[in-house]
Write a protein that holds these residues in place. Structure first.
Motif, PDB file in Angstrom:
ATOM      1  N   TYR A  62      45.045  -6.812   4.584  1.00 42.35           N
ATOM      2  CA  TYR A  62      45.943  -5.656   4.727  1.00 42.35           C
ATOM      3  C   TYR A  62      46.295  -5.431   6.196  1.00 42.35           C
ATOM      4  O   TYR A  62      47.454  -5.200   6.544  1.00 42.35           O
TER       5      TYR A  62
ATOM      6  N   CYS B 294      48.812  -8.032   7.468  1.00 42.78           N
ATOM      7  CA  CYS B 294      50.171  -7.867   6.962  1.00 42.78           C
ATOM      8  C   CYS B 294      50.843  -6.591   7.443  1.00 42.78           C
ATOM      9  O   CYS B 294      52.064  -6.450   7.316  1.00 42.78           O
ATOM     10  N   THR B 295      50.075  -5.661   7.993  1.00 42.10           N
ATOM     11  CA  THR B 295      50.668  -4.417   8.509  1.00 42.10           C
ATOM     12  C   THR B 295      50.717  -4.387  10.037  1.00 42.10           C
ATOM     13  O   THR B 295      51.593  -3.741  10.612  1.00 42.10           O
TER      14      THR B 295
ATOM     15  N   GLN C 247      54.295 -13.197   7.142  1.00 44.60           N
ATOM     16  CA  GLN C 247      54.352 -13.209   5.689  1.00 44.60           C
ATOM     17  C   GLN C 247      53.145 -13.996   5.187  1.00 44.60           C
ATOM     18  O   GLN C 247      52.645 -14.891   5.877  1.00 44.60           O
TER      19      GLN C 247
ATOM     20  N   LEU D 100      47.264  -5.690  -3.436  1.00 49.21           N
ATOM     21  CA  LEU D 100      47.898  -5.933  -2.145  1.00 49.21           C
ATOM     22  C   LEU D 100      49.381  -6.235  -2.311  1.00 49.21           C
ATOM     23  O   LEU D 100      50.222  -5.768  -1.531  1.00 49.21           O
ATOM     24  N   GLU D 101      49.710  -6.996  -3.341  1.00 45.03           N
ATOM     25  CA  GLU D 101      51.111  -7.343  -3.588  1.00 45.03           C
ATOM     26  C   GLU D 101      51.936  -6.094  -3.876  1.00 45.03           C
ATOM     27  O   GLU D 101      53.104  -5.998  -3.472  1.00 45.03           O
TER      28      GLU D 101
ATOM     29  N   LYS E 295      51.445  -3.181  -2.620  1.00 41.56           N
ATOM     30  CA  LYS E 295      51.534  -2.342  -1.433  1.00 41.56           C
ATOM     31  C   LYS E 295      52.325  -2.972  -0.297  1.00 41.56           C
ATOM     32  O   LYS E 295      52.860  -2.257   0.560  1.00 41.56           O
ATOM     33  N   LEU E 296      52.357  -4.304  -0.264  1.00 47.29           N
ATOM     34  CA  LEU E 296      52.859  -5.004   0.912  1.00 47.29           C
ATOM     35  C   LEU E 296      54.082  -5.860   0.567  1.00 47.29           C
ATOM     36  O   LEU E 296      53.961  -6.805  -0.219  1.00 47.29           O
TER      37      LEU E 296
ATOM     38  N   ASN F 218      55.450  -8.033   2.360  1.00 47.67           N
ATOM     39  CA  ASN F 218      55.325  -9.356   2.988  1.00 47.67           C
ATOM     40  C   ASN F 218      54.117 -10.140   2.475  1.00 47.67           C
ATOM     41  O   ASN F 218      53.689 -11.124   3.089  1.00 47.67           O
ATOM     42  N   PHE F 219      53.558  -9.720   1.339  1.00 43.89           N
ATOM     43  CA  PHE F 219      52.398 -10.387   0.734  1.00 43.89           C
ATOM     44  C   PHE F 219      52.725 -10.711  -0.726  1.00 43.89           C
ATOM     45  O   PHE F 219      53.070  -9.813  -1.500  1.00 43.89           O
TER      46      PHE F 219
END
Length: 490
Positions: free
Chosen positions: A326, A329-330, A335, A353-354, A356-357, A359-360
């Motif tokens: 996390y 990616c933040t 990516q 995670l997918e 929330k993000l 780019n993930f």
């Protein structure tokens, strides 16, 4: 030389990990060097009988005092001229989903019976074919009984009097440890419970038996051969391995460059070589599009292909409130694409995670075509293993110009050269510790080089693609080990 490979796995028939790739590729490489190789493995439920050829007549195989009637099928190993793969067909043992277990039962309770049948069948198959090998080569714990049977039961019979055994450790963390009530299934007498090497705290241990009974032992990288002789990496077998250090050789696995070669890989959109490296960007764009990421050539793309298991360092990357994915990616402009399956908590966290993000992206399961696209399309490949006997993905990555970010252990240490930010030398980025902070910092180091030393990145990609990981060299090293083993029985 005649060589019989005894293995629970072999591509393309059955695979859970690198063992299957190694058995097939080594067999083909040995054949190309002029040797006669046969493979014996189970016919699992998913291997269609209609694609195989049946040997005439049933074959009786004893497991202790029980005679099991089996059928034997065979097929030429794809990619070889005439490496015959023989499949032991026995519904009670192998006619089910799963190779070693299922999600509901990760380790089948009758695995001692199943793989005792396989190892005993190896000797019966030789008799059925009237073909007797110079070398019986067992792979991992499922074949640990084979050298033990040769030593205690078969060497006294004229047909196997000059046969030697080699045992390869692909992963010492999996040992085949079971209740000693299963010992009679091995076809060894109780008087051999201790001297066979099977006894392990009043239980049986298949890999221990293989280590104690084989003429020579190999493992799949030089560094791993040293690591497993130490308590922290020896999984309680380090004492035996130190005592047999003169018989232990680390041979790095090779890569099947007919399959893993960006210049002719049919599973990627655009082929490229070190001379046409710029075309790699088209594969990156295809990967970004396929996974639903922004198509942006300027953002570094980190790929991960892994079993979601503790050995692979997944907690340090993905564990809720502990792992660093996390943060990466933040806090970094990157990516990330993940392909894998395994522990349920980790699969759940990938989905979280997918969500929330942006780019993930993750694919839960295994997709061979996607694995090739990740190797071709990613800029970096993250592999912070707790231990790694050899590892194949970091070698695939190097050949595809995808720079590995790895931990200094086993085959990772033997194949990746550390980046020197003063000169641009190296082929990847190496961490010594395995903590979320160490993973985060090493990825950050790679990302910083991407944005601030792109000339170094391009130099490293070209250097990586020029590495030589062919199986021919590895096969020649195995032949030296085979000769050492044969010298002990001549």
């Amino acid at each position: 030389m005649k060589i019989l490979m005894v293995s629970a796995e072999c591509v393309p028939f059955a695979k859970t990990g690198g063992l299957a790739d190694a058995v097939a590729a080594l067999s083909i490489a040995l054949e190309k060097l002029g040797h006669e190789v046969k493979i014996i493995m189970p016919r699992y439920y998913k291997i269609d009988r209609d694609t195989l050829e049946l040997l005439e007549g049933p074959m009786g195989v004893y497991t202790g005092y029980i005679e099991n009637w089996t059928a034997v099928y065979h097929k030429t190993l794809p990619g070889s001229k005439d490496v015959q793969t023989y499949f032991i067909d026995h519904e009670k043992c192998f006619g089910r989903d799963g190779i070693y277990g299922t999600p509901a039962e990760p380790d089948f309770s009758d695995n001692p019976y199943r793989f005792s049948l396989l190892c005993n069948a190896a000797f019966q198959l030789c008799r059925k074919l009237d073909w007797y090998p110079d070398i019986i080569h067992g792979h991992d714990w499922q074949a640990g009984l084979a050298p033990t049977l040769l030593k205690l039961n078969e060497r006294w019979k004229v047909e196997f009097a000059h046969t030697a055994s080699v045992f390869t450790i692909h992963n010492l963390g999996y040992q085949g440890n079971y209740d000693k009530g299963n010992f009679p299934l091995t076809s060894l007498e109780w008087e051999h419970f201790y001297d066979s090497g099977f006894e392990d705290y009043d239980r049986i241990n298949f890999i221990r038996a293989g280590l104690c009974s084989s003429h020579e032992i190999t493992t799949v990288s030089p560094t791993y051969a040293r690591e497993i002789q130490m308590p922290e990496n020896g999984f309680r077998m380090d004492g035996i391995l130190r005592s047999r250090s003169g018989d232990l050789t680390g041979i790095l696995n090779g890569v099947d460059t007919e399959v893993w070669n960006p210049g002719k890989d049919k599973k990627i959109p655009v082929n490229y070589t070190v001379k046409t490296l710029a075309k790699k960007a088209q594969n990156k764009a295809a990967l970004q599009e396929k996974m639903g990421l922004d198509v942006d050539p300027d953002v570094p793309l980190i790929g991960i292909i892994t079993r979601l298991a503790d050995q692979k360092g997944i907690a340090e990357i993905f564990a809720p409130s502990y792992g660093c994915a996390y943060r990466m990616c933040t806090e970094m402009k990157v990516q990330m694409v993940v392909l894998g399956s395994g522990e349920q908590w980790c699969e759940n966290e990938l989905r979280a995670l997918e969500s929330k993000l942006p780019n993930f992206k993750a694919y839960i399961g295994y997709d061979d075509a996607l694995s090739h696209l990740i190797e071709a399309g990613a800029d970096f490949f993250l592999m912070p293993s707790r231990y790694e006997p050899c590892g194949l993905n970091q070698m695939y990555s190097l050949l595809y110009g995808t720079l590995p970010i790895v931990r200094r252990t086993g085959g990772l240490a033997d194949t990746v050269q550390q980046y020197n930010e003063s000169t641009g030398d190296g082929t990847g980025f190496i961490m010594d510790a395995l903590t979320p902070g160490a993973v985060f910092d090493t990825v950050g180091w790679a990302v910083n080089a991407w944005y601030n030393h792109r000339d170094h990145i391009e130099m490293m990609k070209k250097r990586a693609m020029e590495q030589n990981f062919t199986w021919e060299g590895s096969a020649k090293e195995y032949l030296k080990v085979y000769e050492k083993a044969l010298n002990k029985v001549r």
